[in-house]
Design a protein around this motif. Structure first.
Motif, PDB file in Angstrom:
ATOM      1  N   ILE A  38       0.831  -1.205   0.000  1.00 46.67           N
ATOM      2  CA  ILE A  38       0.000   0.000   0.000  1.00 46.67           C
ATOM      3  C   ILE A  38       0.866   1.256   0.000  1.00 46.67           C
ATOM      4  CG2 ILE A  38      -1.786   1.296   1.266  1.00 46.67           C
ATOM      5  CD1 ILE A  38      -2.829  -1.430   2.300  1.00 46.67           C
ATOM      6  N   ASN A  39       1.991   1.219   0.746  1.00 49.25           N
ATOM      7  CA  ASN A  39       2.864   2.405   0.712  1.00 49.25           C
ATOM      8  C   ASN A  39       4.119   2.181  -0.124  1.00 49.25           C
ATOM      9  OD1 ASN A  39       4.219   0.745   2.481  1.00 49.25           O
ATOM     10  ND2 ASN A  39       4.411   2.254   4.118  1.00 49.25           N
ATOM     11  N   GLY A  40       4.046   1.223  -1.022  1.00 50.32           N
ATOM     12  CA  GLY A  40       5.105   1.063  -2.022  1.00 50.32           C
ATOM     13  C   GLY A  40       6.418   0.524  -1.500  1.00 50.32           C
ATOM     14  N   LEU A  41       6.451   0.023  -0.247  1.00 57.13           N
ATOM     15  CA  LEU A  41       7.697  -0.565   0.261  1.00 57.13           C
ATOM     16  C   LEU A  41       7.987  -1.877  -0.468  1.00 57.13           C
ATOM     17  CD1 LEU A  41       7.381   0.064   4.111  1.00 57.13           C
ATOM     18  CD2 LEU A  41       9.074   1.056   2.567  1.00 57.13           C
ATOM     19  N   ILE A  42       6.909  -2.538  -0.926  1.00 55.86           N
ATOM     20  CA  ILE A  42       7.043  -3.755  -1.718  1.00 55.86           C
ATOM     21  C   ILE A  42       6.214  -3.573  -2.984  1.00 55.86           C
ATOM     22  CG2 ILE A  42       6.392  -6.208  -1.825  1.00 55.86           C
ATOM     23  CD1 ILE A  42       7.008  -6.430   1.138  1.00 55.86           C
TER      24      ILE A  42
END
Ligand SMILES: Nc1ncnc2c1ncn2[C@@H]1O[C@H](COP(=O)(O)OP(=O)(O)O)[C@@H](O)[C@H]1O
Ligand SMILES: [Mg+2]
Length: 258
Positions: A57-61
């Protein structure tokens, strides 16, 4: 306005994630949507893929296939630093810097965004009040707070940018039952007060029942079901969900026909 209010804020469309180039999948073909203002709980045992979903959701993956969309943005856009910082995130385990004072810990996202020091301290202090920490804690070190208070600092840090999306990854796992309950109540209060959309990860069924508008049950990378607690109890989609909810069903004495 009604249309906007009812449209999904976060979307997963046929999302899969492999960490080993496609040999195995941590998450398989997951599709669901999260509405603005909703508290969605990702529930499942360790290794079921909850953190993997949350960090998309926050683009870490980045997903290996499929798409995650947040406020109609996806892909590279989610991975921009600016976008990531606009989404509040309480990571698994407390990640406060022990040598920084409480307010400095809370203000970290603001420092990274280049705000002047007075504004950082003012906003950090406001965020600490939001999570009901008493005046005076801002100048202490994290080690001078209780475990529950430290978790509140973590939540304050996630809120300090004024975000409307809060991601929480097993935030209260290490705390005793009473502290946990008071923090769960705090999350519910924040939702009421700020109208934030919350995605909350837990392996604890009772925590899920206490917090969720809807629950996503994860099992070995598969989404077993999405629905309200009531739907899980009365219309379990799989044997896994039925067995999982049997215990609270008995405790709540629902489903009995006597
Ligand atoms: N960075 C990584 N590299 C390789 N495997 C990973 C990584 N992160 C998670 N996994 C694996 O993916 C699966 C799901 O992990 P995770 O999403 O952390 O589950 P949960 O949060 O439900 O415990 C597990 O088998 C885990 O070992
Ligand atoms: Mg996890």
């Amino acid at each position: 306005m009604a249309e906007i209010a009812s449209s999904a804020l976060i979307r997963f469309e046929d999302v899969g994630k492999s960490y080993d180039g496609g040999q195995s999948f941590a998450v398989r073909h997951v599709s669901f949507q999260i509405a603005k203002g909703e508290t969605l709980v990702l529930l499942g045992s360790s290794g079921s893929g909850k953190s993997t979903l949350l960090k998309m959701i926050n683009g870490l993956i980045a997903p290996s296939h499929g798409a995650v969309t947040v406020r109609d943005r996806s892909g590279q856009q989610l991975q921009s630093v600016q976008m990531r910082r606009s989404i509040g995130y309480v990571s698994q385990g407390i990640a406060l810097f022990p040598f920084m004072r409480v307010w400095e810990n809370v203000a970290l996202p603001l420092r990274l965004a280049g705000l002047p020091i007075e504004e950082r301290k003012r906003k950090a202090t406001e965020a600490l009040r939001l999570v009901e920490l008493p005046e005076g804690v801002e100048d202490r070190l994290p080690s001078e707070l209780s475990g529950g208070q430290q978790q509140r600092v973590g939540v304050a840090r996630a809120l300090v940018t004024g975000t409307d999306i809060l991601l929480m990854d097993e935030p209260f796992g290490a705390l005793d039952a009473i502290t946990r309950e008071s923090l769960q109540a705090e999350v519910a209060r924040l939702k009421e007060k700020l109208g934030v959309t919350i995605v909350f990860v837990t392996h604890d069924l009772f925590e899920a029942l206490a917090l969720a508008d809807r629950i996503v049950v994860m099992h070995e990378g598969n989404m077993e079901q999405i629905g309200t607690a009531d739907e899980m109890l009365h219309q379990p989609a799989t044997d896994f969900v039925r067995e999982l909810f049997e215990k609270p069903a008995k405790l709540l004495k629902v489903g009995g026909r006597a």
